[in-house]
Write an enzyme that holds these catalytic residues in place. Structure first.
Site, mmCIF file in Angstrom:
data_model
loop_
_atom_site.group_PDB
_atom_site.id
_atom_site.type_symbol
_atom_site.label_atom_id
_atom_site.label_comp_id
_atom_site.label_asym_id
_atom_site.label_seq_id
_atom_site.Cartn_x
_atom_site.Cartn_y
_atom_site.Cartn_z
ATOM 1 N N CYS A 1 6.293 4.377 8.527
ATOM 2 C CA CYS A 1 6.947 3.650 7.431
ATOM 3 C C CYS A 1 8.412 3.986 7.178
ATOM 4 C CB CYS A 1 6.182 3.881 6.136
ATOM 5 S SG CYS A 1 4.670 2.945 6.045
ATOM 6 N N GLU B 1 0.849 -1.190 0.000
ATOM 7 C CA GLU B 1 0.000 0.000 0.000
ATOM 8 C C GLU B 1 0.887 1.244 0.000
ATOM 9 O OE1 GLU B 1 -3.336 0.320 -0.455
ATOM 10 O OE2 GLU B 1 -2.450 2.296 -0.706
ATOM 11 N N LYS C 1 8.340 -1.563 -2.530
ATOM 12 C CA LYS C 1 7.757 -0.767 -1.444
ATOM 13 C C LYS C 1 8.869 -0.185 -0.558
ATOM 14 C CE LYS C 1 4.963 0.639 1.815
ATOM 15 N NZ LYS C 1 3.830 1.499 1.841
HETATM 16 C C1 UDX Z 1 4.651 7.467 3.574
HETATM 17 C C2 UDX Z 1 4.656 7.353 2.041
HETATM 18 O O1 UDX Z 1 4.428 8.654 1.468
HETATM 19 C C3 UDX Z 1 3.588 6.396 1.587
HETATM 20 O O2 UDX Z 1 3.655 6.209 0.188
HETATM 21 C C4 UDX Z 1 3.790 5.044 2.285
HETATM 22 O O3 UDX Z 1 2.738 4.159 1.948
HETATM 23 C C5 UDX Z 1 3.834 5.227 3.795
HETATM 24 O O4 UDX Z 1 4.828 6.183 4.148
HETATM 25 P P1 UDX Z 1 3.205 8.764 5.375
HETATM 26 O O5 UDX Z 1 4.233 8.336 6.350
HETATM 27 O O6 UDX Z 1 1.782 8.561 5.736
HETATM 28 O O7 UDX Z 1 3.415 8.036 3.968
HETATM 29 O O8 UDX Z 1 3.360 10.332 5.109
HETATM 30 P P2 UDX Z 1 4.256 11.268 4.159
HETATM 31 O O9 UDX Z 1 3.368 12.322 3.626
HETATM 32 O O10 UDX Z 1 5.030 10.504 3.186
HETATM 33 O O11 UDX Z 1 5.219 11.984 5.200
HETATM 34 C C6 UDX Z 1 6.192 11.279 5.948
HETATM 35 C C7 UDX Z 1 6.994 12.240 6.783
HETATM 36 O O12 UDX Z 1 7.826 13.055 5.965
HETATM 37 C C8 UDX Z 1 6.151 13.218 7.608
HETATM 38 O O13 UDX Z 1 6.710 13.354 8.883
HETATM 39 C C9 UDX Z 1 6.234 14.513 6.826
HETATM 40 O O14 UDX Z 1 6.065 15.653 7.638
HETATM 41 C C10 UDX Z 1 7.641 14.422 6.275
HETATM 42 N N1 UDX Z 1 7.830 15.218 5.045
HETATM 43 C C11 UDX Z 1 7.179 14.881 3.896
HETATM 44 C C12 UDX Z 1 8.713 16.290 5.052
HETATM 45 O O15 UDX Z 1 9.334 16.605 6.081
HETATM 46 N N2 UDX Z 1 8.907 16.990 3.890
HETATM 47 C C13 UDX Z 1 8.270 16.682 2.729
HETATM 48 O O16 UDX Z 1 8.508 17.370 1.722
HETATM 49 C C14 UDX Z 1 7.372 15.590 2.728
#
Ligand code: UDX
Ligand code: ADP
Length: 459
Positions: A276, A165, A220
């Protein structure tokens, strides 16, 4: 042979992945009965609550999807074996956190919940069952699942698929309804097509990718490692911007305009959190070491090392700017979730920053629109309380700012962009600071109201 038609699905695990994913499958496939099972009766109770604002997970749009499908063809229950017995297809969507002890501790995933799921499947399934790995897993886990299934009682058969996912929390429903791609790895052509047929109800055929099992599992881990690497890269440049007088947002904009780099995932911040990224990179590191690829392992390990450096850097900076000590000082913490639009705190950078500040003797006044007090108590390892070096959860930025020396913004909740600065600053102790690790607040307005402002990545 044609792909078997699926009439009944069971999903083991009603968490952040299983719950929303099955809600969307049920919504888009009214002809399929979807039953989500979990051992956690409280969680199942919350999924069944009449008041849709009480679902155990906060995701924009989730309440509407659940509202449409629940009771019709979407069911939540603790009767694990009954739901498995009735299913043509079973998704495994249980948690796989990093091991805390034993072989591979701190790096490898703990697969005990996967193993337990495979064992109950081997026992309760009837006829032929397609088993779909949804949880993020180390490469070759499908082999372990298969071995357990094959060792079970005779008279049943299984096909194992990997279908990782890619949804991100906070945008789960949008990501599920309109995915960039759906990845299905497996050996049995019929099983792959049966699952592709389900997604095909709402996903364009060219977006459904088919691979072998191991490519799917590894894709993944690799996708998450690449995404996390971008964040560590931009965060490392943010520190350099602060030192040199550059502005990381201008740099991100300039490099993101290169179509080979692209503009997404270049926001500097307090470091990545969530269930993740760290787990998957550590998994990759463990895997590389296992296969003797030490240089590859340390290459990826550095992404995580830089991430924790970034978190400590923020707390050190707060202490330095507040004259080298925060003992007995009140500090307002704006945001505790790992990102906006979720109540999830797993690996949230706020946890490490708050622990550091508490360690230095601060009194924290935390504000978060979705995270509950009990969760913060678990994450910080102590209950809310009064007195020094403690924390409390408050309902508004104004209340948290009362008597505080500083505000530390850690989660980019929309409301933190609309703070009434004169009102907030008037109740703070002077000289007062705003430390904005997400560049979310209106820094100019905060300065105009009399605050000293530090914005991450701004030289
Ligand atoms: C992530 C992946 O995006 C997703 O595809 C996978 O299935 C699960 O892991 P998620 O952890 O829910 O999803 O959130 P995501 O939006 O990817 O953000 C992860 C972390 O990175 C957050 O703490 C966010 O604040 C941080 N982040 C994200 C940044 O600091 N800068 C960015 O530009 C993007
Ligand atoms: P994710 O983010 O991967 O969805 P969560 O921790 O939110 O992870 O959800 C996983 C869910 O799986 C939890 O609610 C947990 O109770 C459930 N679970 C774990 N093992 C089993 C099992 N053997 N049978 C049923 N449910 C399980």
């Amino acid at each position: 042979m044609d792909a078997p038609s699926i009439r009944s699905i069971c999903c083991i695990g009603a968490g952040y992945v299983g719950g929303p994913t099955m809600a969307v499958v049920a919504d888009r496939c009214p002809h399929i009965q979807v039953t989500v099972v979990d051992l956690n009766a409280e969680r199942i109770g919350a999924w069944n609550s009449a008041d849709l604002s009480m679902l155990p997970i906060y995701e924009p749009g989730l309440d509407e999807v659940v509202g449409r499908a629940r009771g019709r063809n979407l069911h939540f229950t603790t009767s694990v074996e009954g739901a498995i017995a009735a299913a043509d297809m079973v998704f495994i969507s249980v948690n796989t956190p990093t091991k805390t002890h034993g072989v591979g501790a701190g790096q490898a995933s703990d697969l005990k919940w996967i193993e337990a799921s495979a064992r109950v499947l081997a026992k309760a399934a009837t006829g032929h069952t397609i088993v779909v790995e949804k949880s993020t897993l180390p490469v070759r886990t499908a082999q372990a699942v298969k071995s357990i299934l094959e060792a079970g009682p005779a008279g049943k058969s299984f096909s194992v698929l990997s279908n990782p996912e890619f949804l991100a929390e906070g945008t789960a429903i949008r990501d599920l309804e309109n995915p960039d791609r759906v990845l299905i790895g497996g050996e049995s052509r019929e099983a792959i097509e049966a699952l592709a047929g389900i997604y095909g109800q709402w996903v364009a055929p060219e977006k459904i990718l088919r691979t072998n099992l191991w490519s799917s599992e590894l894709s993944k881990l690799t996708a998450n490692a690449f995404l996390a690497q971008r964040i560590s890269s931009i965060n490392s440049i943010a520190a350099l911007c602060e030192a040199t007088g550059a502005d990381v947002r201008e740099v991100a904009n300039a490099i993101g305009a290169d179509s080979r780099i692209g503009p997404k995932f270049l926001k500097a911040g307090p470091g990545f959190g969530g269930s993740c990224f760290q787990k998957d990179i550590l998994n990759l590191v463990y895997l590389c070491r296992y296969y003797g690829l030490e240089d590859v392992a340390s290459y990826w390990e550095q992404v995580v090392t830089l991430n924790s450096w970034q978190q400590h850097r923020i707390s050190r900076l707060v202490v330095n700017r507040l004259f080298g000590t925060i003992s007995g000082k009140r500090i307002a913490v704006l945001g505790f979730a790992f990102k906006a639009d979720t109540n999830d705190t797993r690996e949230s950078p706020a946890i490490q920053v708050c622990k550091d500040l508490l360690e230095e003797g601060a009194m924290l006044a935390i504000v978060d629109p979705k995270v509950r007090e009990g969760q913060i108590a678990i994450d910080l390892g102590k209950p809310a309380g009064q007195g020094e070096a403690n924390w409390q959860l408050l309902g508004s930025v104004e209340a948290a700012a009362e008597g505080a020396d500083a505000l530390v913004l850690l989660t980019e909740w929309e409301q933190f962009g609309q703070i009434n600065w004169p009102a907030v600053v008037s109740v703070m102790r002077k000289p007062a600071w705003l430390f904005d690790s997400r560049a979310k607040a209106d820094g100019a307005a905060a300065r105009a109201a009399g605050l000293n402002v530090w914005t991450l990545g701004e030289g």
